[in-house]
Structures are given as C-alpha cells and as structure tokens.
Design an enzyme around this catalytic site. Structure first.
Site, PDB file in Angstrom:
ATOM      1  N   TYR A  40      32.825 -38.660 -34.932  1.00 44.18           N
ATOM      2  CA  TYR A  40      32.240 -37.451 -34.356  1.00 44.18           C
ATOM      3  C   TYR A  40      32.883 -36.236 -35.018  1.00 44.18           C
ATOM      4  O   TYR A  40      32.990 -36.179 -36.244  1.00 44.18           O
ATOM      5  CB  TYR A  40      32.385 -37.470 -32.829  1.00 44.18           C
ATOM      6  CG  TYR A  40      31.482 -36.479 -32.151  1.00 44.18           C
ATOM      7  CD1 TYR A  40      30.105 -36.480 -32.404  1.00 44.18           C
ATOM      8  CD2 TYR A  40      31.982 -35.541 -31.279  1.00 44.18           C
ATOM      9  CE1 TYR A  40      29.260 -35.564 -31.805  1.00 44.18           C
ATOM     10  CE2 TYR A  40      31.143 -34.618 -30.657  1.00 44.18           C
ATOM     11  CZ  TYR A  40      29.786 -34.632 -30.933  1.00 44.18           C
ATOM     12  OH  TYR A  40      28.956 -33.724 -30.338  1.00 44.18           O
ATOM     13  N   LYS A  95      10.478 -57.297 -26.174  1.00 38.45           N
ATOM     14  CA  LYS A  95      10.031 -57.176 -27.569  1.00 38.45           C
ATOM     15  C   LYS A  95      11.200 -56.750 -28.451  1.00 38.45           C
ATOM     16  O   LYS A  95      11.374 -57.254 -29.569  1.00 38.45           O
ATOM     17  CB  LYS A  95       8.901 -56.152 -27.642  1.00 38.45           C
ATOM     18  CG  LYS A  95       8.099 -56.177 -28.940  1.00 38.45           C
ATOM     19  CD  LYS A  95       7.325 -57.464 -29.078  1.00 38.45           C
ATOM     20  CE  LYS A  95       6.386 -57.490 -30.249  1.00 38.45           C
ATOM     21  NZ  LYS A  95       5.100 -56.882 -30.019  1.00 38.45           N
TER      22      LYS A  95
END
Length: 767
Positions: A40, A95
């Site tokens: 970060y 899925k």
C-alpha cells in the site's frame, strides 16, 4: 435421501462454517512493515504511475488479467425464474468456484439490481476496468441478446453470456461427432429444436455456422412451431421461423434426423422418437429432467445417439466443458472479445478430444472399463485433465489468427505446461476417490457404529452410494442415533454381544483358535475375543461376510491395529505392513509413508515401503516421483541413519529401475524443483515434481503429516494400510466425519482392486 433433508444439507453447506463459497486471499507477502509499505502506501504509488503512463500496464501490475466478473440481474436463475439479484448470488458464487477449480481463474460475482437494459449495460461498462473478462449469467431473453451484443461492441475485454454460448459450443461439438457416427452430413440433416430461449437461439446460430441449412431447421416454443405467419415474433425468433407445413412437435419430428431439446421434461414420446429417421440424434437437455428419459429413449430405439444435461447418463452436455477453458484462452492472449472464430475453435477442439484415447484416470473416475469414441461417448467428460491443455490453446490460437489478441503466444509447449500446472491436482484425488468408489460399492463394516460421528460417516457413505455399510455395535444405541440423524435406510446392524450373533461368534472363535492355537490362543480366549468389535469385524472380513472394515475412531491406533494383525495378517509377499497418508496441498497431493506403524525400518524395509507406496500412487492415477528423505543429501553424512536411506535407494535402483526414486535427500531439496536441479542435476528427481515422500522413521513421518494437517489445514486421506491380506483400515483417534468418509472410499477401492486381481487370476488359471 428425503427432499427436506437434501434442502437442509444444501443450506448448511452454504452457511457453515463461513457463509458463501468463495473468499479473497492475498498473493503477496504481508507479514512485515516493509511488505505493507510495498503493498500500500507509499510503494503502491509506483505501479499506479506506470499504469497512468500506459493503461496496458494494469495487466502487469494487478490481478486484472486473471479476473472475471460473473454478472447477473437474477431474471432467469436456473429453473427458478426471476428471483432477483440477491437470490441469484449463490449461483454466481458457484460459477466463480467453477472458474477457479477448472481453469484457475479468479471469478468475482456481481449482482446488479436492475431490469432496465440501459442501466444494466451502463453499470457493467462502469466496472469493466476492474476485470479481464465478463461472464454474463442467468439474464432472461430477449434482453440477454441486446445486453451481450452491446457490451461486446462497447468493451475491449472478452464478454460472453454463458447460458447462450456455453450450451451451444458443447452441444455443437457433440453434434459434429454424433453426425459422424450416424454417417450424416450437417448440411443434409433436418433439425428440430424444442425451445426458443437464449440457449436455443444461440445453439441454432452455431449449428448454422457449422453448415446446417436454415430451411432444414424447425424451431418450437411454448405455442408450437415458430411459423412466419405468427404475429409479434421477436427478431431472434423471426430468423428461425418457417413457412413449411409443420405445426407441433409430433409433426416436426416425423423423419427428422436431429432433436435438440432446451425446453421442458417429457414432451417427447416414444412414438415421436420412433417416427424419426434412421440413427436419430436426440439431445434432450432440459434439466433436471430431459424431454425424454434416457432409459426410455434407448429402450425405444437401439440406434439412437442420445445426450442429456445429466451427469448420471452418457454424453452429458455440461457447460463446465467450455466456459472456464474458453475464458482461460481468451485471458492468456488478452483478447479484446470472444468472437465466432474462438467459439468455433472450442467446438472443434472438444470434438477432436473425444476421439483421442482416454486416460486411464478418466476411466477410473467414471467407473468405466474403457471409454472410447462411440454412441455413448461423443463429448469429453468434465473431469478429463486434458481439457485445460487442449481447449485454451485452440481458443488462444483462434484469437491470434482473427486479430483480437493483444499478447500473442509464441511458445505453445511452454504454454501447455503452464496450463497443466493450473489443472488442480489438489482436487483430483478427492473426485477420483469418490467416483471410483461409487462405480462398484462394497460391504464395509463400521466397527464403532454406536458412535455418532461414525454413524454419520456411514450414513453419508450409504446416501452417496460409496459403500454398503454394516453397522457393528450396540443395536439399541445405533437405532436411537439413526433416528437422531434421520438415517432411515435398512442397513445391517450387528451387535457382537447380542444373542442373535451367538452362532456367528462361536464360528469365528473356532476359526480364530484354529489359526492362532500355536501362538498362545485357547478356545476360551478366542470366544472372549470375539466379543470385541475389532476381532469380530476383522473375522467378518476374513470370512467373506464383509468386503472391508474401518475402525479406530474411539481407540488408540495400537489398540485397534493389534486384532487386525492377529486376524487378518500380512499378505504372503510382504514382510512389513505400512501406512500412507495422502495430504491434499496447494501444490497437489503428497503421498507420505510410513506414518503409523514402523518405528525404525531397515533399508530393506524402507525399499519395500517405497514400492508399496508407489503402487498406491499408481492406483490413484499418479505417476510416483519418490524422494527418500533424510537430514543428509546424497552421501553428505556417513551416520547410520543416513546410510540406511542411501542403501534403500541403492536397493530400489537395482530391483526397480523403472521407478523414479532417489535420495537420501533433505525435504527442501526434494520439494523445491529449481533448488534440486541447480545442486543435484545428476539425480533421477532433477526437473521433476516430487509427489511421494518416504520417511526414514515413524517419528519423522508422523510429526510431518500432523504438522501439515494442523498448520496448513490440509485435507488428509489416511492412514491407508498397505500390505494386509484383506481391506482393513484403522483411523486416527478422533478422526473427522469427512476423514472417515474418505477412508470408507479407500476401503471400497481396496476391495475393488483385490477383486480385480482375483478375477484376473481365475481367468489366467482357466487359460
């Protein structure tokens, strides 16, 4: 299993231990302040600036290139209809799970709360920069057509509505092969299509692209044949309307060559099937119940070539054969779209694959003697490991040749190797285990069936068709626990103490005494021992009253194994029995031996353990690559502990030169391929992925497998007993229900293998 129970189990599966089926995990180190500063602020600014200079760098510095959005508005969810975006989320998560396990693609499900086409498209376009591809799912027709068309035109990443194109691609591959078997040409056959939704329209368009003539196609919806004189036809239906004199399904099927069903159950009658042409092709793909039952169709016509959407019949048209691998190929060349050329490449690759010799592991997984191209095998099976190395390259090549690939592949062999690394061996063992057990279930004694978890494992084994349980223990306790579990199946319950077991107990005692009377056993002691469940259960297996046994849940390993050795004993060609644990890890399965029995095996015994473990790995369809472990590397120590392992390797090289085995070697050098190859290029293991570890003693093996299990939460199968006369396997104390179910499958497969060997021997003797 009752409907209520299935419902409850499905809800528990999705709710526990953590709600949902997917999660996000970091791919970079994050343990130190330095790591976090790179991940970060301030380090993250550098890739941001690089992407700002050239947007294509987003593929270099972020996960975009392997990220697919699974997007729905919940308007056409499975067979449930318009149930809303929130209710569609479990399907979209599912899925995403399939994307990951079949093609190593990270899928993120996104549910959009709008039925407005423009708003839906606007939303997808706004979030598209996050993703490398868009999989549209469960969106009702005709809106689905416009949504996909516009998104394909307006985005520069692959977009595919799988409900349309997945079924089309898989069924088209099956149709090509079915026509070949029927000795018919696609341009000549008459095709009847029952259904006019998104999947049916897409299938028909693809069949036309393959050569089917528009004049030979009859399409029906819920109102009957789609005729040109009908009013208010949509643009999609109008394309497939007809002026021919057909009005219903019965009329249409007379002398037809092909029936494609994407509609509702049981609408095709035997009479309709009989009216079709010679060698009729019937793809009854309504789920869960086809337009005509498979058994009824093949009974009605011996010449029918039949496919359904179900996994319990041959020729399952399953979308998982397509979408993971199509997106894999598209992502790997940074395709800007999934075009017709790429879909056609997938069709032809699937059709070709069905004609190639089938790997033995696929035959085993599906309980087949030998799958070969023919009426009952016109498309590959979903768990065929070759799919990932065949379909993505075909799709990727088509993308390159059609000019939609931004990053062409040049080294195709290297690409195929990379694909195989993604193939998910960590899941293959479990799928193979269960599928193979189900192919020929055996009678397995659960020696502690009056324990709740043991009975639960027996229940699962029964309901999943893995085994035929025999419940050994206190009858009243077992009956009460069965009520609690709603386990209402009629399975044998035997109480070794009970009066009903007296004659069998006396018979077993006599047999045991006759075998052990020169080893200190008396008839009195034999009768006493037959009241103990592990003696009684072992005698059941020895005498052929059961095919196998599992025990050890509530007793120490040493206590449980003693009766087994006394009753069953070692196989005639084995000097030492041993155990193997299979650890299901992120790098694939690892076979570890010996984890439970031999405290300090000799060099000869280590060699024997290695051979038995190699045979086990082969039984699970893995080519064993074996490292014999030590604290020493190839003679770096002359201590007897290291020398013993070195001698075992020498014996193996001399007696079993066909085995890929080497050592003595340290664990890190064995498992780190690059490290191993750089230091020991002469080794038989150089450049190979080690999957089997033989430990120098019990202490090392036992500690290692338990560390792996606890620290890495690795799934385990074991301890698998090697070298006994009969299939008996002893669990670790307090094994989980899942571990017991796995071991039940192992016991069944063990019994299957022994039965095969006996039958082969009988056949050989007759000859």
């Amino acid at each position: 299993m009752g409907k209520d129970k299935k419902r409850r189990e499905a809800l528990i599966y999705h709710a526990k231990p953590t709600p949902g089926k997917i999660k996000v995990v970091p791919t970079k180190p994050y343990s130190t302040q330095r790591d976090l500063a790179l991940a970060y602020s301030p380090g993250v600014a550098e890739p941001c600036l690089e992407i700002a200079k050239d947007v294509e760098n987003v593929y270099k510095y972020t996960a975009k290139g392997n990220l697919v959005a699974v997007i729905s508005n919940g308007t056409a969810v499975l067979g449930l209809g318009d149930i809303g975006p929130e209710a569609s989320k479990p399907v979209m998560e599912g899925k995403s799970l399939l994307f990951k396990i079949f093609a190593d693609i990270d899928g993120i499900d996104i549910e959009v709360d709008t039925k407005d086409i423009d708003k839906f498209i606007e939303t997808v376009k706004a979030i598209a920069p996050t993703f490398g591809g868009i999989n549209l799912e469960d969106i009702k027709a005709p809106e689905a057509f416009e949504i996909e068309r516009r998104l394909k035109e307006e985005l520069d990443i692959p977009v595919m509505h799988d409900d349309q194109h997945g079924t089309a691609i898989i069924s088209a591959a099956a149709l090509l092969n079915a026509l070949e078997l029927a000795k018919k040409k696609i341009e000549d056959v008459r095709i009847v299509i029952s259904g006019a939704g998104a999947a049916a329209i897409s299938c028909t368009k693809l069949y036309k692209a393959l050569g089917a003539k528009a004049g030979n196609i009859i399409m029906l919806d819920s109102k009957g044949v789609i005729r040109r004189d009908r009013e208010n036809l949509s643009e999609e239906k109008l394309e497939f309307s007809t002026e021919r004199d057909f009005h219903d399904l019965k009329d249409s099927l007379k002398d037809a060559d092909v029936f494609i069903g994407l509609s509702i159950a049981d609408i095709m009658t035997p009479a309709m099937l009989k009216s079709m042409a010679e060698n009729p092709i019937v793809f009854a793909m309504a789920n869960p119940d086809p337009e005509i039952k498979y058994s009824l169709a093949v009974k009605t016509r011996k010449d029918v070539i039949m496919a359904t959407g179900r996994s319990d019949h041959p020729n399952q048209v399953n979308n998982v054969l397509g979408f993971p691998f199509i997106f894999r190929g598209a992502l790997d060349v940074r395709a800007t779209k999934i075009n017709e050329e790429m879909k056609m490449a997938a069709v032809k690759a699937l059709a070709r694959l069905a004609k190639q010799p089938v790997p033995e592991q696929v035959n085993i997984a599906y309980g087949e003697t030998r799958l070969t191209f023919g009426r009952e095998y016109i498309i590959p099976k979903p768990f065929d490991p070759r799919l990932i190395s065949e379909i993505p390259p075909a799709v990727a090549k088509a993308a390159i040749e059609s000019g939609v690939a931004k990053m062409p592949i040049t080294d195709w062999e290297k690409y195929r190797e990379e694909l195989l690394q993604r193939s998910g061996d960590d899941n293959k063992v479990m799928r193979l285990l269960m599928s193979r057990a189900k192919s020929n279930p055996k009678r397995i004694v659960f020696a502690e069936a009056d324990q709740l978890d043991v009975l639960k494992a027996a229940q699962i084994a029964y309901e999943e068709g893995i085994a035929m349980p025999i419940l050994l223990g206190n009858t009243e306790v077992i009956k009460e626990l069965k009520k609690e579990l709603e386990f209402d199946a009629e399975v044998p319950i035997i109480d070794q103490y009970g009066q009903n077991s007296y004659e069998k107990r006396m018979y077993y005692a006599q047999k045991y005494w006759e075998a052990r009377r020169r080893n200190g056993a008396t008839l009195y002691s034999a009768k006493s021992r037959m009241r103990e469940r592990n003696y009684f259960g072992s005698m059941m297996v020895l005498e052929g009253d059961a095919d196998g046994m599992i025990s050890g849940y509530s007793r120490s390993y040493a206590t449980s194994i003693k009766p087994v050795f006394e009753v069953i004993g070692r196989a005639s060609n084995v000097s030492k029995a041993a155990t193997v644990h299979i650890m299901i890890t992120s790098r694939g399965p690892l076979f570890l031996a010996d984890t439970s029995i031999n405290i300090d095996p000799s060099a000869e015994e280590l060699a024997e353990i290695a051979v038995m473990t190699a045979n086990l790995a082969k039984a699970f369809s893995f080519d064993p690559v074996m490292a014999l472990l030590s604290y020493s590397n190839f003679g770096s120590s002359n201590h007897p502990h290291a020398s013993k392992v070195k001698e075992a390797v020498r014996i193996l090289h001399e007696t079993h030169p066909e085995l890929v085995v080497d050592g003595e070697i340290q664990t890190d050098f064995a498992l780190n391929r690059e490290l191993h190859e750089s230091q020991f290029p002469f080794s038989k293991l150089a450049g190979k992925k080690v999957n089997t570890l033989i430990f120098p003693n019990l202490e090392a093996a036992n500690i290692t497998y338990k560390l792996l299990k606890e620290l890495h939460a690795a799934d385990t199968i074991g301890p698998i007993m090697l070298g006994l006369k009969r299939p008996v396997h002893i669990l670790q104390l307090g094994a989980s229900v899942e571990e017991m179910v796995n071991m039940t499958a192992v016991a069944v497969i063990d019994a299957q293998e022994r039965e095969k060997r006996r039958n082969a021997k009988k056949k050989q003797n007759k000859q």
